[in-house]
Design an enzyme around this catalytic site. Structure first.
Site, PDB file in Angstrom:
ATOM      1  N   HIS A  82      -2.369  54.049   2.500  1.00  0.00           N
ATOM      2  CA  HIS A  82      -3.272  53.332   3.417  1.00  0.00           C
ATOM      3  C   HIS A  82      -2.544  52.831   4.661  1.00  0.00           C
ATOM      4  O   HIS A  82      -3.117  52.844   5.729  1.00  0.00           O
ATOM      5  CB  HIS A  82      -4.014  52.198   2.720  1.00  0.00           C
ATOM      6  CG  HIS A  82      -4.917  52.666   1.632  1.00  0.00           C
ATOM      7  ND1 HIS A  82      -6.075  53.361   1.879  1.00  0.00           N
ATOM      8  CD2 HIS A  82      -4.802  52.584   0.291  1.00  0.00           C
ATOM      9  CE1 HIS A  82      -6.647  53.675   0.730  1.00  0.00           C
ATOM     10  NE2 HIS A  82      -5.898  53.214  -0.244  1.00  0.00           N
ATOM     11  N   ALA A 146       1.345  42.628  -5.301  1.00  0.00           N
ATOM     12  CA  ALA A 146       0.593  42.409  -4.068  1.00  0.00           C
ATOM     13  C   ALA A 146       0.699  40.953  -3.643  1.00  0.00           C
ATOM     14  O   ALA A 146       0.574  40.041  -4.456  1.00  0.00           O
ATOM     15  CB  ALA A 146      -0.867  42.794  -4.273  1.00  0.00           C
TER      16      ALA A 146
END
Length: 196
Positions: A82, A146
């Site tokens: 991404h 994350a």
């Protein structure tokens, strides 16, 4: 160079279940385009054309949303999934088979021209929006969760989460964890009221 492109495309197909074909990966994966642009910029830097290298790096950032300084070291089969918002600083070192997601920062913490960015050893995975700062090393096969903020070395094979990042124990992985990666402490259940 063509061998590296084939290798990168194969890595994307193996890593991303959304990847449907080689042509799709070649045309629509900005994280790969950024790595390829970095390789061109690095060759220019190595050929003593620093301004041209920075211009190529800047154009790649505009086109892909990924900024990899030409002075960084990037290994083979690095996959930026991404990509948008990824920043890799000048003295960062990324090993082979590393996977990074969007919003990752490999930042410096020293205003002097010294080793000041992280080193990611082979097989490291860095989750979305993680920030790694300073001359630290993330060991082979480690995982950064994350949103983690990493300012200290991470041993090989260890998973770290939270701010500041700390290791997740095996017992934590099998239970619910809080936003900071810790296991929440629940108060003991209240005893039944005998008056009812």
């Amino acid at each position: 160079m063509l061998d590296r492109i084939r290798e990168d495309v194969h890595t994307a197909l193996d890593t991303d279940p959304a990847a449907q074909s080689r042509l799709e990966v070649l045309l629509t994966y900005p994280g790969l385009h950024a790595v390829w642009g970095y390789r061109i910029a690095r060759r220019l830097l190595d050929a003593d054309h620093p301004l041209a290298a920075r211009v190529v790096s800047h154009l790649v950032r505009v086109l892909t949303g990924v900024e990899i300084h030409p002075g960084a070291t990037v290994g083979r089969r690095v996959f930026v999934d991404h990509g948008m918002g990824v920043v890799v600083g000048e003295t960062a070192e990324i090993g082979d088979d590393v996977q990074m997601y969007h919003g990752v920062t490999l930042g410096g913490d020293d205003p002097e021209p010294v080793e000041r960015h992280p080193t990611l050893e082979d097989g490291v995975t860095v989750g979305a929006n993680a920030t790694l700062v300073g001359d630290i090393t993330v060991g082979e096969g480690a995982t950064v969760g994350a949103g983690a903020v990493v300012v200290r070395d991470v041993p090989p094979g260890v998973t770290v989460v939270g701010n500041p990042a700390r290791p997740v124990s095996e017992s934590d992985e099998s239970s619910d964890t809080g936003d900071d990666g810790t296991v929440p402490q629940h108060p003991p259940a209240s005893e039944p009221n005998e008056d009812r």
